[in-house]
Design a protein around this motif. Structure first.
Motif: not given
Length: 290
Positions: A164-166, A172-175
């Motif tokens: 579940v992405y916000n 924080s994952e992709k930059g």
């Protein structure tokens, strides 16, 4: 302020294809007594009900592709041209799954020449003004739609397993930010959608360039500061870069609408039961926790 309405926008094709291939690989098509395969429909409903039980939406809308010809194929005829014809066992399930959704009193939304993503994007922008919006899909492209009141639920293997992405988790994952994902895809291309981006620019380089310069415009404004190799690659493929950005951008202004009244989740169990019986869909009503 907490929004009381929670709208689940469902990427119908993503759920249907995932459900089909989950059992089709082993040759299990769940052919009913009329000779109609139902494996994709069965899996679709199971994914839908599991998400409804998990996320407790007040409203649900299901969005669909309306054929393979879209404004993107008009812009770039090779767009998604790498995808073969759907398997013969899946074809009758396209219309039947929409009949099932209709009997659940969930709106089916789709528009000729546009993809389900465009319908989802348009509804998400509109409905997030007054509601919390959750998008259920297996397609990471939809992550570009993340914003304050829009989350994306990515289906993982099995039922009830989600990422579940916000906006914060995505960053924080992709930059990079969700909207920068459009320029990322324009630079690096997308092999699954069959467009090339800039030849020789991969994901790591594209992310670095976007972290430094923000956007494609920022990169082009500062092209003299790039390495000779990067500059040459981008200049050689400038037209393709702009075209790929158009292909990668989800259109959030298409002519679809769905009122909150239409979308309210209110399943009539007897109507649902009759449809399940007609298609011989077994054991699905037991999953629905209403």
């Amino acid at each position: 302020m907490e929004k009381t309405n929670r709208v689940l926008l469902v990427d119908g094709m993503a759920l249907l294809f995932r459900s089909f291939y989950a059992t089709a690989m082993s040759g299990y098509f769940m052919i009913n007594s009329k000779g109609v395969p139902t494996n994709a429909i069965h899996g679709f409903v199971k994914h839908l009900f599991t998400a409804v039980n998990t996320f407790k939406p007040t409203h649900v809308v299901c969005c669909w592709d309306m054929g393979s010809t879209t404004y993107r194929t008009e812009l770039f005829p090779d767009y998604k041209a790498n995808r073969g014809e759907p398997p013969v066992e899946l074809i009758p399930q396209f219309d039947l799954v929409k009949e099932v959704v209709k009997e659940l009193d969930i709106p089916n939304v789709g528009l000729e020449r546009f993809e389900a993503d465009d319908c989802i994007g348009t509804l998400a922008k509109e409905l997030s003004q007054h509601s919390e919006v959750l998008i259920l899909t297996g397609d990471h492209d939809i992550l570009q739609l993340l914003e304050e009141h829009v989350s994306v639920i990515i289906l993982k293997k099995g039922y009830g397993n989600y990422a579940v992405y916000n906006e914060e988790l995505f960053y924080s994952e992709k930059g990079i930010t969700p909207t920068q994902m459009i320029d990322l895809k324009a630079l690096m291309g997308d092999s699954s959608d069959n467009y090339p981006g800039v030849k020789g620019i991969g994901e790591k380089t594209a992310i670095r360039l976007l972290q430094t310069h923000g956007t494609i415009e920022g990169i082009l404004d500062n092209i003299s500061s790039l390495t000779k190799s990067q500059r040459q690659k981008i200049e050689n493929d400038l037209d393709m870069l702009h075209l790929c950005r158009d292909l990668a951008t989800i259109n959030c202004q298409v002519d679809v609408c769905c009122t909150m009244e239409e979308a309210i989740l209110n399943i009539d169990l007897s109507k649902m039961g009759k449809k399940f019986e007609e298609l011989e869909l077994k054991n699905l009503d037991k999953i629905l926790d209403l």
